[in-house]
Design a protein around this motif. Structure first.
Motif, mmCIF file in Angstrom:
data_model
loop_
_atom_site.group_PDB
_atom_site.id
_atom_site.type_symbol
_atom_site.label_atom_id
_atom_site.label_comp_id
_atom_site.label_asym_id
_atom_site.label_seq_id
_atom_site.Cartn_x
_atom_site.Cartn_y
_atom_site.Cartn_z
ATOM 1 N N ALA A 157 0.835 -1.208 0.000
ATOM 2 C CA ALA A 157 0.000 0.000 0.000
ATOM 3 C C ALA A 157 0.867 1.255 0.000
ATOM 4 O O ALA A 157 0.543 2.253 -0.666
ATOM 5 C CB ALA A 157 -0.931 -0.004 1.208
ATOM 6 N N LEU A 158 1.971 1.233 0.752
ATOM 7 C CA LEU A 158 2.891 2.367 0.741
ATOM 8 C C LEU A 158 3.501 2.544 -0.637
ATOM 9 O O LEU A 158 3.591 3.674 -1.150
ATOM 10 C CB LEU A 158 3.989 2.155 1.782
ATOM 11 C CG LEU A 158 5.119 3.205 1.780
ATOM 12 C CD1 LEU A 158 4.583 4.566 2.189
ATOM 13 C CD2 LEU A 158 6.263 2.765 2.700
ATOM 14 N N ASN B 93 1.918 9.266 -6.149
ATOM 15 C CA ASN B 93 2.479 10.615 -5.992
ATOM 16 C C ASN B 93 3.438 10.950 -7.128
ATOM 17 O O ASN B 93 3.435 12.065 -7.647
ATOM 18 C CB ASN B 93 3.215 10.723 -4.653
ATOM 19 C CG ASN B 93 2.284 10.756 -3.464
ATOM 20 O OD1 ASN B 93 1.104 11.073 -3.602
ATOM 21 N ND2 ASN B 93 2.790 10.397 -2.296
ATOM 22 N N LEU B 94 4.249 9.976 -7.535
ATOM 23 C CA LEU B 94 5.169 10.232 -8.631
ATOM 24 C C LEU B 94 4.421 10.447 -9.940
ATOM 25 O O LEU B 94 4.719 11.372 -10.704
ATOM 26 C CB LEU B 94 6.144 9.061 -8.782
ATOM 27 C CG LEU B 94 7.197 9.234 -9.878
ATOM 28 C CD1 LEU B 94 8.213 10.287 -9.470
ATOM 29 C CD2 LEU B 94 7.909 7.921 -10.179
ATOM 30 N N TYR C 189 4.167 13.928 -12.531
ATOM 31 C CA TYR C 189 4.373 13.939 -13.981
ATOM 32 C C TYR C 189 3.080 14.279 -14.727
ATOM 33 O O TYR C 189 3.060 14.237 -15.957
ATOM 34 C CB TYR C 189 4.905 12.596 -14.447
ATOM 35 C CG TYR C 189 6.391 12.424 -14.266
ATOM 36 C CD1 TYR C 189 7.268 12.589 -15.334
ATOM 37 C CD2 TYR C 189 6.935 12.056 -13.041
ATOM 38 C CE1 TYR C 189 8.628 12.415 -15.198
ATOM 39 C CE2 TYR C 189 8.306 11.876 -12.876
ATOM 40 C CZ TYR C 189 9.142 12.060 -13.960
ATOM 41 O OH TYR C 189 10.511 11.879 -13.803
ATOM 42 N N GLY C 190 1.999 14.524 -14.018
ATOM 43 C CA GLY C 190 0.748 14.882 -14.669
ATOM 44 C C GLY C 190 -0.125 13.733 -15.068
ATOM 45 O O GLY C 190 -1.064 13.901 -15.862
ATOM 46 N N VAL C 191 0.157 12.538 -14.538
ATOM 47 C CA VAL C 191 -0.671 11.370 -14.841
ATOM 48 C C VAL C 191 -1.698 11.219 -13.726
ATOM 49 O O VAL C 191 -1.388 10.731 -12.636
ATOM 50 C CB VAL C 191 0.191 10.088 -14.955
ATOM 51 C CG1 VAL C 191 -0.703 8.897 -15.320
ATOM 52 C CG2 VAL C 191 1.277 10.275 -15.997
ATOM 53 N N ASN C 192 -2.901 11.655 -13.963
ATOM 54 C CA ASN C 192 -3.953 11.621 -12.943
ATOM 55 C C ASN C 192 -4.587 10.234 -12.883
ATOM 56 O O ASN C 192 -4.792 9.568 -13.905
ATOM 57 C CB ASN C 192 -5.023 12.667 -13.267
ATOM 58 C CG ASN C 192 -4.457 14.067 -13.218
ATOM 59 O OD1 ASN C 192 -3.699 14.414 -12.313
ATOM 60 N ND2 ASN C 192 -4.831 14.894 -14.188
ATOM 61 N N GLN C 193 -4.923 9.816 -11.671
ATOM 62 C CA GLN C 193 -5.513 8.509 -11.449
ATOM 63 C C GLN C 193 -7.034 8.616 -11.349
ATOM 64 O O GLN C 193 -7.564 9.620 -10.925
ATOM 65 C CB GLN C 193 -4.917 7.891 -10.181
ATOM 66 C CG GLN C 193 -3.417 7.671 -10.260
ATOM 67 C CD GLN C 193 -2.997 6.767 -11.415
ATOM 68 O OE1 GLN C 193 -3.501 5.662 -11.564
ATOM 69 N NE2 GLN C 193 -2.091 7.258 -12.248
#
Length: 403
Positions: free
Chosen positions: A386-387, A394-395, A399-403
């Motif tokens: 999970a960590l 966060n990484l 970089y602009g990759v939204n989840q």
């Protein structure tokens, strides 16, 4: 929960992280950040295994790419205790520690002193790199000669021996630059071996790891170079504990180890073919001194403990699946594998940040790092999946990759 990971083609793919880590043997009450000395697990028996270990940068230091390395000593030593706790040895101040790629001799000397003292405190196995990186050159000018290269080696050898560690005589960029032929290698290495207090490990690092080492041992022809290398060993077998070969050529390593004098070990440095080389055949096997055993530490130790029981298929079943990750991290340009190693240490919780000395965290692309995460998670390498997932998110967000 799923993640959207970038791929090399510019698109996104869906990945579902695992929820449990791989179960491996651990020492009681071991954590990566403990401040107390740890008693390692029982030593590995059937093979001598060193993990070349990375250094943890100080993320708050005000540095530039050309400034001396700022090291987080607490986190760096904690990672070594992690490796020792699993029964692995530590190969210190080597290529994996960004030696010559951000970590200069002053920093390496301090690292050797601190890690050697820590090894003594916990009873851990350690060997330290001896090189010539206090010598520098600009452009094509080399303001030193073979005698000065030999003296630089002597200075570093003395420090490692005074620290109480076994020495690894590393390949020297300076010697490669000024040597006029095989005779210079024979003279320099022969002198060092004659004066060494204890048997050393001779290290042959191929140009895929460091282009400045092209033509080492006096020839670009590997058969000719191998002959010179073996001549050094044969002249001083009592002073050579073993050889460490990083040429990424399993056939050549097998041939080389079969030609070694009795009692001289072969430590594989082949991060592409290590399971078969460590398992060996009816004519012998390789021990290990590997950068990939930095992220694979607990799993690698579990595999060798299985080998200790004589269970070769069980050993291969554990270690063979890791080769895809290793080949990914060490893909060309191979010398930037350290970025993936530190990235995985961050995801695994061994350090609080993904920052490297010299700014080397930028040396690999986001798709490369994403694939490294996917492969490592699939192997169950992260103690807290999970960590690792949270940090990967966060990484990706950065970089602009939204989840």
């Amino acid at each position: 929960m799923t993640l959207h990971l970038p791929d090399a083609g510019g698109g996104l793919r869906t990945y579902t992280p695992r929820t449990e880590p791989l179960a491996v043997t651990t020492a009681a009450n071991v954590t990566a950040t403990t401040d107390t000395p740890l008693a390692p697990l029982a030593p590995l028996v059937s093979r001598t295994v060193y993990s070349a270990a990375h250094v943890v940068a100080d993320p708050y230091a005000d540095t530039t790419p050309d400034s001396p390395a700022a090291v987080d000593w607490d986190a760096t030593l904690a990672f070594r205790r992690h490796l020792w706790s699993h029964g692995l040895g530590v190969a210190e101040a080597m290529d994996t520690a960004q030696r010559g790629m951000g970590l200069d001799w002053t920093g390496a000397a301090e690292l050797i002193r601190r890690s050697s003292a820590e090894a003594k405190a916990v009873g851990g196995l350690i060997a330290c790199g001896v090189g010539t990186d206090q010598l520098t050159a600009t452009g094509t000018a080399h303001p030193y000669d073979v005698n000065e290269v030999r003296a630089a080696y002597e200075e570093q050898l003395a420090l490692v021996e005074e620290a109480g560690s076994r020495a690894i005589l590393m390949a020297s960029r300076a010697l490669a630059a000024v040597a006029e032929g095989p005779e210079d290698y024979l003279e320099v290495y022969g002198h060092l071996l004659r004066q060494s207090a204890e048997p050393v490990v001779l290290h042959w690092l191929g140009p895929m790891f460091d282009p400045a080492l092209e033509g080492y041992w006096g020839s670009t022809d590997l058969d000719t170079a191998t002959g010179t290398f073996l001549e050094v060993v044969a002249a001083h077998p009592d002073k050579v504990d073993g050889i460490k070969v990083s040429l990424l050529d399993a056939r050549r390593e097998i041939d080389l180890r079969r030609r070694l004098p009795h009692g001289v070990r072969c430590y594989t440095g082949d991060d592409f073919n290590y399971p078969e080389l460590i398992a060996g055949d009816d004519r012998g096997f390789s021990h290990a001194l590997l950068g990939i055993f930095d992220p694979l530490g607990p799993l690698a130790a579990e595999a060798v403990r299985t080998l200790d029981t004589g269970d070769v298929p069980g050993f291969r079943a554990l270690l063979d699946p890791t080769v895809e990750l290793s080949r990914h991290l060490f893909r060309a340009p191979t010398r930037f594998y350290k970025t993936g190693v530190v990235f995985l240490a961050w995801l695994a919780g061994h350090q609080s940040h993904f920052t490297m000395v010299g700014g080397l965290q930028s040396a690999r692309s986001l798709p490369h790092l994403a694939r490294a995460y996917e492969l490592a998670d699939g192997l169950g390498l992260f103690p807290d999946p999970a960590l690792a997932e949270s940090r990967m998110k966060n990484l990706l967000s950065l970089y602009g990759v939204n989840q």
